[in-house]
Design a protein around this motif. Structure first.
Motif, PDB file in Angstrom:
ATOM      1  N   GLY A  28       0.732  -1.105   0.131  1.00  0.00           N
ATOM      2  CA  GLY A  28       0.499   0.202  -0.035  1.00  0.00           C
ATOM      3  C   GLY A  28       1.083   0.926   0.280  1.00  0.00           C
ATOM      4  O   GLY A  28       0.290   2.273   0.388  1.00  0.00           O
ATOM      5  N   ALA A  29       1.503   0.945  -0.461  1.00  0.00           N
ATOM      6  CA  ALA A  29       2.579   2.375  -0.805  1.00  0.00           C
ATOM      7  C   ALA A  29       2.614   3.112  -1.741  1.00  0.00           C
ATOM      8  O   ALA A  29       3.612   3.052  -2.670  1.00  0.00           O
ATOM      9  CB  ALA A  29       4.488   2.151   0.305  1.00  0.00           C
ATOM     10  N   GLY A  30       2.213   4.529  -2.107  1.00  0.00           N
ATOM     11  CA  GLY A  30       2.305   4.822  -3.011  1.00  0.00           C
ATOM     12  C   GLY A  30       1.726   4.795  -4.523  1.00  0.00           C
ATOM     13  O   GLY A  30       2.771   5.050  -5.384  1.00  0.00           O
ATOM     14  N   VAL A  62      -5.038  -1.360   4.616  1.00  0.00           N
ATOM     15  CA  VAL A  62      -4.422  -1.057   3.995  1.00  0.00           C
ATOM     16  C   VAL A  62      -4.445   0.582   3.539  1.00  0.00           C
ATOM     17  O   VAL A  62      -6.036   0.555   3.466  1.00  0.00           O
ATOM     18  CB  VAL A  62      -3.569  -1.446   3.509  1.00  0.00           C
ATOM     19  CG1 VAL A  62      -2.862  -2.872   3.993  1.00  0.00           C
ATOM     20  CG2 VAL A  62      -3.845  -1.950   1.896  1.00  0.00           C
ATOM     21  N   THR A  63      -3.520   1.550   3.325  1.00  0.00           N
ATOM     22  CA  THR A  63      -3.328   2.556   2.264  1.00  0.00           C
ATOM     23  C   THR A  63      -2.786   2.987   2.118  1.00  0.00           C
ATOM     24  O   THR A  63      -1.323   2.267   1.973  1.00  0.00           O
ATOM     25  CB  THR A  63      -3.559   3.563   3.755  1.00  0.00           C
ATOM     26  OG1 THR A  63      -4.313   4.911   3.283  1.00  0.00           O
ATOM     27  CG2 THR A  63      -2.584   3.787   4.641  1.00  0.00           C
ATOM     28  N   GLU A  64      -2.345   4.132   1.671  1.00  0.00           N
ATOM     29  CA  GLU A  64      -1.585   4.581   0.127  1.00  0.00           C
ATOM     30  C   GLU A  64      -1.217   5.788   0.267  1.00  0.00           C
ATOM     31  O   GLU A  64      -2.028   6.522   0.648  1.00  0.00           O
ATOM     32  CB  GLU A  64      -1.598   4.278  -1.269  1.00  0.00           C
ATOM     33  CG  GLU A  64      -2.007   2.305  -1.386  1.00  0.00           C
ATOM     34  CD  GLU A  64      -3.287   3.026  -2.604  1.00  0.00           C
ATOM     35  OE1 GLU A  64      -3.117   3.633  -2.799  1.00  0.00           O
ATOM     36  OE2 GLU A  64      -3.131   1.553  -2.851  1.00  0.00           O
ATOM     37  N   PRO A  66       2.163   8.499  -0.908  1.00  0.00           N
ATOM     38  CA  PRO A  66       3.521   8.469  -1.352  1.00  0.00           C
ATOM     39  C   PRO A  66       4.527   9.266  -0.521  1.00  0.00           C
ATOM     40  O   PRO A  66       4.935   9.606   0.317  1.00  0.00           O
ATOM     41  CB  PRO A  66       3.530   9.945  -2.324  1.00  0.00           C
ATOM     42  CG  PRO A  66       2.334   9.844  -2.398  1.00  0.00           C
ATOM     43  CD  PRO A  66       1.569   9.006  -0.892  1.00  0.00           C
ATOM     44  N   GLY A  67       5.791   7.777  -0.714  1.00  0.00           N
ATOM     45  CA  GLY A  67       6.943   8.003  -0.235  1.00  0.00           C
ATOM     46  C   GLY A  67       6.673   6.906   1.389  1.00  0.00           C
ATOM     47  O   GLY A  67       8.320   7.395   2.279  1.00  0.00           O
ATOM     48  N   PHE A  68       5.741   7.044   1.356  1.00  0.00           N
ATOM     49  CA  PHE A  68       5.537   5.736   3.276  1.00  0.00           C
ATOM     50  C   PHE A  68       6.058   4.127   2.170  1.00  0.00           C
ATOM     51  O   PHE A  68       5.179   3.878   1.837  1.00  0.00           O
ATOM     52  CB  PHE A  68       4.318   6.027   3.764  1.00  0.00           C
ATOM     53  CG  PHE A  68       4.266   7.422   4.011  1.00  0.00           C
ATOM     54  CD1 PHE A  68       4.741   7.658   5.666  1.00  0.00           C
ATOM     55  CD2 PHE A  68       4.161   9.029   3.721  1.00  0.00           C
ATOM     56  CE1 PHE A  68       4.607   9.363   6.512  1.00  0.00           C
ATOM     57  CE2 PHE A  68       3.885   9.983   4.225  1.00  0.00           C
ATOM     58  CZ  PHE A  68       4.469  10.311   5.423  1.00  0.00           C
ATOM     59  N   THR A  69       5.692   3.466   3.438  1.00  0.00           N
ATOM     60  CA  THR A  69       6.158   1.681   3.276  1.00  0.00           C
ATOM     61  C   THR A  69       5.904   1.496   5.463  1.00  0.00           C
ATOM     62  O   THR A  69       5.944   2.562   5.740  1.00  0.00           O
ATOM     63  CB  THR A  69       7.472   1.382   3.133  1.00  0.00           C
ATOM     64  OG1 THR A  69       9.011   1.779   4.003  1.00  0.00           O
ATOM     65  CG2 THR A  69       8.011   1.754   1.564  1.00  0.00           C
ATOM     66  N   VAL A  70       5.058   0.247   5.425  1.00  0.00           N
ATOM     67  CA  VAL A  70       4.698  -0.417   6.038  1.00  0.00           C
ATOM     68  C   VAL A  70       6.005  -0.967   7.152  1.00  0.00           C
ATOM     69  O   VAL A  70       7.050  -1.266   6.063  1.00  0.00           O
ATOM     70  CB  VAL A  70       3.952  -1.269   5.879  1.00  0.00           C
ATOM     71  CG1 VAL A  70       3.606  -2.078   7.479  1.00  0.00           C
ATOM     72  CG2 VAL A  70       3.102  -0.652   5.569  1.00  0.00           C
ATOM     73  N   ALA A 170      -6.162   8.538   4.038  1.00  0.00           N
ATOM     74  CA  ALA A 170      -7.567   8.116   4.751  1.00  0.00           C
ATOM     75  C   ALA A 170      -8.594   7.482   3.373  1.00  0.00           C
ATOM     76  O   ALA A 170      -9.496   6.768   3.556  1.00  0.00           O
ATOM     77  CB  ALA A 170      -8.091   9.151   5.322  1.00  0.00           C
ATOM     78  N   GLU A 171      -8.369   8.594   2.821  1.00  0.00           N
ATOM     79  CA  GLU A 171      -8.850   8.235   0.610  1.00  0.00           C
ATOM     80  C   GLU A 171      -8.850   7.193   0.388  1.00  0.00           C
ATOM     81  O   GLU A 171      -9.469   6.471   0.056  1.00  0.00           O
ATOM     82  CB  GLU A 171     -10.065   9.308   0.537  1.00  0.00           C
ATOM     83  CG  GLU A 171     -10.516  10.343   0.551  1.00  0.00           C
ATOM     84  CD  GLU A 171     -10.748  11.625  -0.209  1.00  0.00           C
ATOM     85  OE1 GLU A 171      -9.510  11.789  -0.968  1.00  0.00           O
ATOM     86  OE2 GLU A 171     -11.558  12.408  -0.100  1.00  0.00           O
ATOM     87  N   ALA A 172      -7.380   6.326   0.720  1.00  0.00           N
ATOM     88  CA  ALA A 172      -6.597   5.777   0.054  1.00  0.00           C
ATOM     89  C   ALA A 172      -7.473   3.943   0.391  1.00  0.00           C
ATOM     90  O   ALA A 172      -6.631   3.239   0.421  1.00  0.00           O
ATOM     91  CB  ALA A 172      -5.436   5.712  -0.391  1.00  0.00           C
ATOM     92  N   VAL A 173      -8.284   4.095   1.972  1.00  0.00           N
ATOM     93  CA  VAL A 173      -7.965   3.108   2.596  1.00  0.00           C
ATOM     94  C   VAL A 173      -8.591   1.727   2.253  1.00  0.00           C
ATOM     95  O   VAL A 173      -9.761   2.276   1.397  1.00  0.00           O
ATOM     96  CB  VAL A 173      -9.018   3.539   3.961  1.00  0.00           C
ATOM     97  CG1 VAL A 173      -9.486   2.066   4.857  1.00  0.00           C
ATOM     98  CG2 VAL A 173      -7.622   4.563   4.568  1.00  0.00           C
ATOM     99  N   HIS A 174      -8.224   0.567   2.017  1.00  0.00           N
ATOM    100  CA  HIS A 174      -8.836  -0.386   1.363  1.00  0.00           C
ATOM    101  C   HIS A 174      -8.268  -2.048   2.053  1.00  0.00           C
ATOM    102  O   HIS A 174      -7.588  -1.469   2.469  1.00  0.00           O
ATOM    103  CB  HIS A 174      -8.798   0.209  -0.195  1.00  0.00           C
ATOM    104  CG  HIS A 174      -7.191  -1.000  -0.182  1.00  0.00           C
ATOM    105  ND1 HIS A 174      -6.417   0.761  -0.237  1.00  0.00           N
ATOM    106  CD2 HIS A 174      -6.451  -1.515  -0.963  1.00  0.00           C
ATOM    107  CE1 HIS A 174      -5.306  -0.019  -0.744  1.00  0.00           C
ATOM    108  NE2 HIS A 174      -5.173  -1.152  -1.207  1.00  0.00           N
ATOM    109  N   ARG A 175      -9.398  -3.111   1.540  1.00  0.00           N
ATOM    110  CA  ARG A 175      -8.575  -4.536   2.024  1.00  0.00           C
ATOM    111  C   ARG A 175      -8.106  -4.775   1.219  1.00  0.00           C
ATOM    112  O   ARG A 175      -7.587  -4.639   0.245  1.00  0.00           O
ATOM    113  CB  ARG A 175     -10.772  -4.793   1.815  1.00  0.00           C
ATOM    114  CG  ARG A 175     -11.197  -4.651   2.933  1.00  0.00           C
ATOM    115  CD  ARG A 175     -10.855  -4.934   4.398  1.00  0.00           C
ATOM    116  NE  ARG A 175     -11.182  -6.380   4.082  1.00  0.00           N
ATOM    117  CZ  ARG A 175     -11.189  -7.620   4.709  1.00  0.00           C
ATOM    118  NH1 ARG A 175     -10.673  -6.463   6.019  1.00  0.00           N
ATOM    119  NH2 ARG A 175     -11.229  -8.621   5.123  1.00  0.00           N
ATOM    120  N   PRO A 176      -6.501  -5.242   1.470  1.00  0.00           N
ATOM    121  CA  PRO A 176      -5.434  -5.289   0.898  1.00  0.00           C
ATOM    122  C   PRO A 176      -6.030  -6.754   0.161  1.00  0.00           C
ATOM    123  O   PRO A 176      -7.325  -7.453  -0.168  1.00  0.00           O
ATOM    124  CB  PRO A 176      -4.577  -6.144   2.178  1.00  0.00           C
ATOM    125  CG  PRO A 176      -5.491  -6.568   2.860  1.00  0.00           C
ATOM    126  CD  PRO A 176      -6.747  -5.430   2.754  1.00  0.00           C
TER     127      PRO A 176
END
Length: 218
Positions: A28-30, A62-64, A66-70, A170-176
């Protein structure tokens, strides 16, 4: 058997994320989409991986951003059977935390009190923002994403993650999807099969009762 409940105190998360080093997943990263674009995750696989951590399968999101990783070490149970994951941006050192639990307060309106992480320096504010709720505290702010029977919370430091970026997450939150699930949750431990123990005192015929007969010298 009762599972131990593991929560992550927020005061320790900066140390945790620095200690993670390169051990970060790309789930879910970027990618810039609001839902998983790969093959759908197998529900049975999702359930086995989540339940191995004490997490209810329906709580895994998960979410997305830019530039972030879990940060892999941050992924785990929150509260009784909720979910927690922390995302980290190595360039800006910003962190974005996801909490999922069965709090349904937002269904009746935004709570007036600040979140547990808010300090006393500034009064917390809370407002409706489309289908989301935005809450701003002393030095942290968050978006709440209502779902059926639970709420997804995206929390970030106000001085390193602005409201627009937090809202996008928050808008990018979704099921994996399948690939995101594989990167997010470790496989469930495999219990090795055990061979039945053979007893030497069981006769080869009859009802299988142990042979306790007394010999000629007995």
């Amino acid at each position: 058997m009762t599972r131990p409940i593991r929560t992550l105190p927020l005061l320790f998360l900066p140390f945790l994320l620095v200690a993670c080093g390169t051990e970060k997943a790309d789930a879910g990263a970027g990618t810039g989409t609001t839902s998983g674009t790969g093959a759908a995750a197998d529900p049975a696989e999702l359930a086995s991986r989540a339940e191995a951590l004490g997490v209810a399968p329906e709580m895994v999101y998960v979410t997305e951003a830019p530039g972030f990783t879990v940060a892999e070490q941050s992924v785990g149970v929150f509260g009784d059977d909720g979910f927690h994951a922390a995302y980290f941006n190595p360039k800006t050192h910003a962190q974005l935390e996801m909490f999922v639990d069965r709090d349904t307060r937002t269904a009746k309106g935004c709570p007036t009190a600040g979140s547990a992480q808010d300090g006393p320096a500034r009064k917390a504010t809370c407002e409706r923002d489309g289908d989301l709720w935005y809450r701003d505290g002393a030095d942290r702010h968050e978006y709440l994403v209502p779902r059926d029977g639970h709420v997804v919370r995206l929390v970030g430091d106000a001085d390193r993650l602005d409201r627009a970026a937090l809202r996008d997450a928050a808008e990018a939150v979704h099921r994996p999807d399948a690939a995101e699930l594989a990167a997010l949750l470790p496989p469930a431990p495999v219990t090795p099969a055990t061979e039945p123990v053979e007893r030497g005192d069981l006769p080869p015929a009859g009802d299988g009762a142990p042979d306790n007969g007394v010999g000629a010298s007995g």
